[in-house]
Design a protein around this motif. Structure first.
Motif: not given
Length: 247
Positions: A19-24, A98-109
């Motif tokens: 588990e990796i916990h990131c701050s705000e 992992y972040s959906l916003h940083n996947t190549p496909e989402a970036i292109a979308v």
């Protein structure tokens, strides 16, 4: 489209994912990276020159520094296959989580839908705001784009979750939403008269409408192509999973 480096969580020695916990603040940086990369893709999409029969999506993806496989999956598409006027800068480091916003496909979308949205804002002032047809096409366009963008992002997330059947269904829904509206886009738009009082400016406005409409269609076709590529990947991965289960 895939990043050269894996943007998922690193695995521990036992094969699990710690588990990796990131701050705000850390998540804000991760999301800002996605926005910045989407803006970079959009700038490339709008400005990168195409030579010969070069594919805009592929050329932009290579310029972004993404790993890109050919349709048959036998070889990678590289920068050597395109003619670039300037050196390609390296992409920024991938986030550790992992972040959906940083996947190549989402970036292109995100970039392609932003491009269409900006074009629509240029288009609508040129057509008669008093026309019921103009109001209808505006509402239908926005609705079609909202539905397609939602389904495409959910499909990309489903692919990363290895839910290939769900990804396929969602992308097919997105294609249907795009096709249902943009198949008649030109015919509908041609019936809308530009708002111009001076007769000599009517021709200019009409040409502007046609140019913007053509750019919108081009982006819509690229979105549809992106959907079809994800569907191909989902079918391929699903078939590989079935083969592994039979062995």
């Amino acid at each position: 489209m895939k990043n050269d480096s894996d943007n998922g969580s690193p695995s521990d020695d036992s094969g699990g994912n710690p588990e990796i916990h990131c701050s705000e603040a850390e998540w804000r940086q991760i999301l800002e990276r996605g926005k910045s990369e989407s803006a970079r893709f959009l700038k490339l999409y709008r400005t990168i020159p195409l030579k010969g029969d070069e594919d805009r999506l592929d050329k932009c993806a290579v310029a972004m520094g993404w790993h890109l496989a050919s349709a048959d999956g036998e070889e990678d598409i590289t920068a050597a296959q395109f003619d670039f006027d300037a050196p390609i800068p390296p992409p920024p480091p991938s986030p550790a989580v992992y972040s959906l916003h940083n996947t190549p496909e989402a970036i292109a979308v995100f970039a392609l839908f932003k491009n269409i949205s900006d074009l629509l804002f240029k288009l609508f002032p040129l057509v008669s705001t008093q026309s019921r047809l103009a109001t209808t096409i505006c509402a239908k366009t926005i609705k079609a784009l909202d539905c397609a963008e939602r389904d495409m992002l959910l499909a990309i997330d489903a692919m990363d979750a290895l839910e290939y059947g769900l990804a396929t269904i969602l992308m097919k829904q997105a294609v249907a939403a795009i096709n249902a509206h943009f198949s008649s886009f030109s015919a509908t738009l041609s019936k809308i008269s530009p708002t111009c009082r001076a007769e000599k400016t009517v021709g200019t406005a009409t040409n502007s409408v046609k140019k913007i409409a053509a750019e919108i269609r081009a982006s819509a076709f690229d979105l549809r192509e992106l959907c079809l590529r994800v569907i191909r990947d989902a079918d391929s991965e699903s078939g590989r999973r079935e083969d592994d289960a039979e062995e």
